[in-house]
Scaffold this motif. Structure first.
Motif, PDB file in Angstrom:
ATOM      1  N   ALA A  68      -4.168   2.790   0.797  1.00 37.79           N
ATOM      2  CA  ALA A  68      -3.182   3.177  -0.089  1.00 37.79           C
ATOM      3  C   ALA A  68      -3.010   4.925   0.231  1.00 37.79           C
ATOM      4  CB  ALA A  68      -3.187   2.988  -1.474  1.00 37.79           C
ATOM      5  N   THR A  69      -1.692   5.240  -0.087  1.00 34.69           N
ATOM      6  CA  THR A  69      -1.274   6.592   0.075  1.00 34.69           C
ATOM      7  C   THR A  69      -1.916   7.356  -1.311  1.00 34.69           C
ATOM      8  OG1 THR A  69       0.848   6.516  -0.942  1.00 34.69           O
ATOM      9  CG2 THR A  69       0.664   6.227   1.337  1.00 34.69           C
TER      10      THR A  69
ATOM     11  N   ASP B 256       2.433   6.304   6.033  1.00 38.75           N
ATOM     12  CA  ASP B 256       2.070   5.305   6.943  1.00 38.75           C
ATOM     13  C   ASP B 256       0.703   4.586   6.336  1.00 38.75           C
ATOM     14  OD1 ASP B 256       1.880   3.398   8.887  1.00 38.75           O
ATOM     15  OD2 ASP B 256       0.907   4.942  10.591  1.00 38.75           O
ATOM     16  N   ALA B 257       0.856   3.519   5.379  1.00 35.52           N
ATOM     17  CA  ALA B 257      -0.108   3.105   4.830  1.00 35.52           C
ATOM     18  C   ALA B 257      -0.701   1.612   5.304  1.00 35.52           C
ATOM     19  CB  ALA B 257       0.043   2.978   3.356  1.00 35.52           C
ATOM     20  N   SER B 258      -1.747   1.343   4.999  1.00 33.25           N
ATOM     21  CA  SER B 258      -1.987  -0.122   5.549  1.00 33.25           C
ATOM     22  C   SER B 258      -1.783  -0.891   4.354  1.00 33.25           C
ATOM     23  CB  SER B 258      -3.417  -0.037   5.842  1.00 33.25           C
ATOM     24  OG  SER B 258      -3.557  -1.322   6.653  1.00 33.25           O
TER      25      SER B 258
ATOM     26  N   VAL C 118     -13.080   1.278   8.773  1.00 33.09           N
ATOM     27  CA  VAL C 118     -11.774   1.459   8.512  1.00 33.09           C
ATOM     28  C   VAL C 118     -11.241   0.046   8.017  1.00 33.09           C
ATOM     29  CG1 VAL C 118      -9.547   2.082   9.300  1.00 33.09           C
ATOM     30  CG2 VAL C 118     -11.358   3.146  10.162  1.00 33.09           C
TER      31      VAL C 118
ATOM     32  N   ARG D  50       1.704   8.547  12.391  1.00 32.39           N
ATOM     33  CA  ARG D  50       1.044   9.799  12.709  1.00 32.39           C
ATOM     34  C   ARG D  50      -0.263   9.640  13.479  1.00 32.39           C
ATOM     35  NH1 ARG D  50      -0.593  14.970   8.865  1.00 32.39           N
ATOM     36  NH2 ARG D  50      -1.795  15.948  10.529  1.00 32.39           N
TER      37      ARG D  50
ATOM     38  N   ILE E  51      -9.365   4.942   3.938  1.00 32.24           N
ATOM     39  CA  ILE E  51      -8.818   5.567   5.202  1.00 32.24           C
ATOM     40  C   ILE E  51      -7.359   4.912   5.645  1.00 32.24           C
ATOM     41  CG2 ILE E  51      -9.126   6.206   7.409  1.00 32.24           C
ATOM     42  CD1 ILE E  51     -12.257   5.918   6.863  1.00 32.24           C
ATOM     43  N   SER E  52      -7.604   3.722   5.681  1.00 36.57           N
ATOM     44  CA  SER E  52      -6.386   2.932   6.106  1.00 36.57           C
ATOM     45  C   SER E  52      -5.550   2.427   4.851  1.00 36.57           C
ATOM     46  CB  SER E  52      -6.858   1.595   6.864  1.00 36.57           C
ATOM     47  OG  SER E  52      -7.548   0.717   6.278  1.00 36.57           O
TER      48      SER E  52
ATOM     49  N   CYS F  23       0.350   6.346  -4.223  1.00 39.31           N
ATOM     50  CA  CYS F  23       0.185   4.919  -4.443  1.00 39.31           C
ATOM     51  C   CYS F  23      -1.186   4.672  -5.264  1.00 39.31           C
ATOM     52  CB  CYS F  23       0.406   4.107  -3.367  1.00 39.31           C
ATOM     53  SG  CYS F  23       0.933   2.594  -3.563  1.00 39.31           S
TER      54      CYS F  23
ATOM     55  N   ARG G 119      -2.567  -3.787   1.427  1.00 39.06           N
ATOM     56  CA  ARG G 119      -3.849  -4.097   0.464  1.00 39.06           C
ATOM     57  C   ARG G 119      -3.141  -5.074  -0.575  1.00 39.06           C
ATOM     58  NH1 ARG G 119      -1.558  -2.245  -4.034  1.00 39.06           N
ATOM     59  NH2 ARG G 119      -0.274  -0.473  -3.922  1.00 39.06           N
TER      60      ARG G 119
ATOM     61  N   GLY H 280       0.961  -1.203   0.051  1.00 43.15           N
ATOM     62  CA  GLY H 280      -0.001   0.048   0.075  1.00 43.15           C
ATOM     63  C   GLY H 280       0.921   1.391   0.139  1.00 43.15           C
ATOM     64  N   THR H 281       1.917   1.165  -0.430  1.00 39.36           N
ATOM     65  CA  THR H 281       2.893   2.181  -0.434  1.00 39.36           C
ATOM     66  C   THR H 281       3.961   2.155  -1.261  1.00 39.36           C
ATOM     67  OG1 THR H 281       4.227   3.788   1.012  1.00 39.36           O
ATOM     68  CG2 THR H 281       4.475   1.553   1.591  1.00 39.36           C
TER      69      THR H 281
ATOM     70  N   PRO I 119      -9.921  12.613   7.792  1.00 43.26           N
ATOM     71  CA  PRO I 119      -8.837  11.617   7.312  1.00 43.26           C
ATOM     72  C   PRO I 119      -7.729  12.534   6.409  1.00 43.26           C
ATOM     73  CG  PRO I 119     -10.959  10.731   6.922  1.00 43.26           C
ATOM     74  CD  PRO I 119     -11.089  11.986   7.341  1.00 43.26           C
TER      75      PRO I 119
ATOM     76  N   PRO J 180      -5.248  11.911   3.587  1.00 45.71           N
ATOM     77  CA  PRO J 180      -4.806  11.070   2.558  1.00 45.71           C
ATOM     78  C   PRO J 180      -3.380  10.766   2.229  1.00 45.71           C
ATOM     79  CG  PRO J 180      -5.466  13.052   1.567  1.00 45.71           C
ATOM     80  CD  PRO J 180      -5.832  13.085   2.952  1.00 45.71           C
ATOM     81  N   CYS J 181      -2.608  11.820   2.961  1.00 45.22           N
ATOM     82  CA  CYS J 181      -1.212  11.276   2.900  1.00 45.22           C
ATOM     83  C   CYS J 181      -0.789  10.427   4.229  1.00 45.22           C
ATOM     84  CB  CYS J 181      -0.162  12.681   2.833  1.00 45.22           C
ATOM     85  SG  CYS J 181      -0.524  13.488   1.552  1.00 45.22           S
ATOM     86  N   PHE J 182      -1.595  10.271   5.361  1.00 40.96           N
ATOM     87  CA  PHE J 182      -1.388   9.630   6.338  1.00 40.96           C
ATOM     88  C   PHE J 182      -2.538   8.910   6.788  1.00 40.96           C
ATOM     89  CE2 PHE J 182       2.324  12.670   7.075  1.00 40.96           C
ATOM     90  CZ  PHE J 182       3.299  11.679   7.744  1.00 40.96           C
ATOM     91  N   PRO J 183      -2.816   7.691   6.118  1.00 43.00           N
ATOM     92  CA  PRO J 183      -4.179   7.283   6.290  1.00 43.00           C
ATOM     93  C   PRO J 183      -4.255   6.380   7.206  1.00 43.00           C
ATOM     94  CG  PRO J 183      -3.059   6.262   4.358  1.00 43.00           C
ATOM     95  CD  PRO J 183      -2.206   7.218   4.734  1.00 43.00           C
ATOM     96  N   GLY J 184      -3.094   5.964   8.197  1.00 47.33           N
ATOM     97  CA  GLY J 184      -3.213   5.076   9.028  1.00 47.33           C
ATOM     98  C   GLY J 184      -4.106   5.564  10.261  1.00 47.33           C
ATOM     99  N   ARG J 185      -4.938   4.608  10.865  1.00 47.10           N
ATOM    100  CA  ARG J 185      -5.753   5.179  11.993  1.00 47.10           C
ATOM    101  C   ARG J 185      -5.283   4.224  13.235  1.00 47.10           C
ATOM    102  NH1 ARG J 185     -11.568   6.180  12.345  1.00 47.10           N
ATOM    103  NH2 ARG J 185     -10.828   7.357  10.438  1.00 47.10           N
TER     104      ARG J 185
END
Lengths: 276, 182
Positions: free
Chosen positions: B157-158, B129-131, A99, A200, B154-155, B161, B133, A12-13, A208, A210-215
């Motif tokens: 891809a950036t 900080d992406a989750s 989420v 973050r 929300i959780s 990405c 997928r 995912g990155t 939310p 979008p550049c730091f989507p982690g929760r």
């Protein structure tokens, strides 16, 4: 000696791998293969991952790869050691918030505790219907596995950067800088033989980013301290997981707790990135 | 400062001022990516596609994302006259990034691989900080590819990405409409 680096969209990155040695291309292939395997095993999103199969069958022993046993044991130990500030059983809460996706199985508990995860030789079992999410640790462990794989190919030095979860190995130093809250960049130094990670934490109710989507899901009554938390450790899994501990700890305990668990908090609420 | 088993200064060496704050890297040339994604191929025949407005509208309707350019760089990967697949170079623009990537598609429309060729941040980098997928390998148009389902917003891809993923989806549509029967 030759040096190569490549980047692929994974986890995912963007994952960047660099290696120096006689055959750096072989080292990069081995490292990327590891990341792809980690993704296939530990993705919460993928209904066919080992993690999703485990989550779907609470009460049953599910056959898993030995690396999956390892990540579950490390996660359990850190959950215990941090008094629940790091918590990999919050998948149920994240599913109910929408989420994370729900792949079926019994209605989950919002969260559990370390004793809910039982492991043996190549199997794992959830004692209660919790949903385990490895987001706080698996990206780091994938980075560590990739470093190990490139070492095994005979590479002399290398690094893996999975969207900010970064580890440098061997006789190589990677310049790092930190982005401050106002956008300025502060040089931190050159990272060698260690790992850094950032997470973050957002204010409760914030839109939310979008550049730091982690929760982050904090323990009840302990909202995470908003900011970007950066931790250095010898391994990427530890740095990754300890960013969550840093975000959820009280200001008084934060630095001490991160140090006790084997990490080093880098400069508070800002984040570091490689500037290669 | 709390005592720690490590002297962490050993792992963070002092450094003079940084030459550049922006992250920019060239990873692979087109020729290198061709060899990497189609190691068995002997020939890469240029088959650049040119789209008129109607064709671009069809792509947008099927892919849900706009075909920005009227021209798409495509190569046929072949070995002894046999089609091994398609090699496509594409570019996406994120919030702060320009990303050029290459994608390999099998003759029957599966993603064989995605490699970043170059990555340029327009004003510095941001740690992501992406989750998790699913990765691209094995994706076809028949698979679910809707961002909100496949990669929770929300959780997931950036932003950039996600743009690459949208690009992958668009190129699968291009393959289906213009290459599958070629």
């Amino acid at each position: 000696m030759r040096e190569l680096r490549r980047m692929r969209p994974l986890l995912g990155t963007f994952v960047e791998v660099g290696a120096r040695g006689l055959n750096p291309a072989k080292a990069l292939d081995a490292a990327f293969d590891c990341i792809v395997e980690a993704q296939a095993r530990w993705s919460f999103q993928d209904p066919d991952s080992e993690l999703s199969r485990l989550n779907a069958r609470p009460g049953q022993a599910v056959p898993v790869h030995r690396q999956t046993v390892r990540v579950l044991r490390l996660a359990g130990a850190l959950m215990h050691g941090s008094g629940g500030l790091f918590d990999c059983t919050v998948g149920g809460a994240l599913v109910s918030q929408g989420v994370l996706p729900d792949h079926g199985g019994p209605p989950p508990l919002a969260r559990g505790d370390a004793s809910d995860i039982e492991t043996g030789h190549r199997w794992a079992r959830l004692r209660r219907p919790v949903r385990v999410t490895l987001d706080g640790i698996a990206k780091g462990l994938a980075v560590d596995a990739a470093i190990m794989a490139l070492r095994k190919t005979g590479a002399q030095a290398g690094w893996v950067n999975a969207g900010g979860d970064l580890r440098v190995w061997g006789d190589m130093a990677l310049p790092l800088h930190r982005r401050e809250a106002d956008g300025r960049l502060t040089p931190l130094g050159a990272l060698r033989g260690a790992a850094v990670a950032s997470s973050r934490a957002q204010s409760p109710g914030a839109a939310p980013d979008p550049c730091f989507p982690g929760r982050l899901v904090a323990p009840p009554g302990r909202p995470p301290q908003p900011g970007v938390w950066t931790v250095m450790a010898r391994t990427a899994w530890r740095a990754d997981a300890l960013t969550k501990v840093a975000a959820c700890a009280t200001p008084v305990d934060r630095e001490k707790l991160v140090a006790m668990l084997g990490g080093f908090l880098l400069g508070g609420q800002a984040h570091a990135m490689p500037s290669a | 400062m709390t005592r720690s088993p490590h002297d962490w200064r050993l792992f963070l060496l002092p450094m003079a001022a940084l030459a550049s704050s922006a992250h920019a890297a060239d990873y692979l040339t087109v020729a290198q990516a061709q060899v990497l994604l189609f190691p068995a191929a002997k020939d890469f025949a240029d088959q650049t596609l040119k789209f008129d407005d109607a064709q671009r509208n069809r792509i947008k309707a099927a892919a849900g994302v706009r075909q920005r350019t009227a021209e798409q760089k495509v190569w046929r990967a072949e070995r002894d006259g046999q089609l091994l697949g398609w090699f496509i170079v594409d570019e996406v623009i994120g919030k702060h990034e320009f990303i050029t990537y290459a994608m390999a598609i099998s003759p029957d429309g599966h993603v064989l691989g995605v490699e970043i060729l170059s990555y340029r941040e327009t004003h510095g980098g941001q740690v992501r900080d992406a989750s998790w997928r699913k990765h691209f390998a094995g994706k076809t148009l028949a698979d679910r590819f809707k961002l909100d389902e496949d990669v929770p917003n929300i959780s997931g891809a950036t932003l950039s990405c996600r743009n690459v993923m949208d690009g992958v989806k668009r190129l699968l549509v291009v393959h289906k409409l213009f290459l599958a029967k070629a």
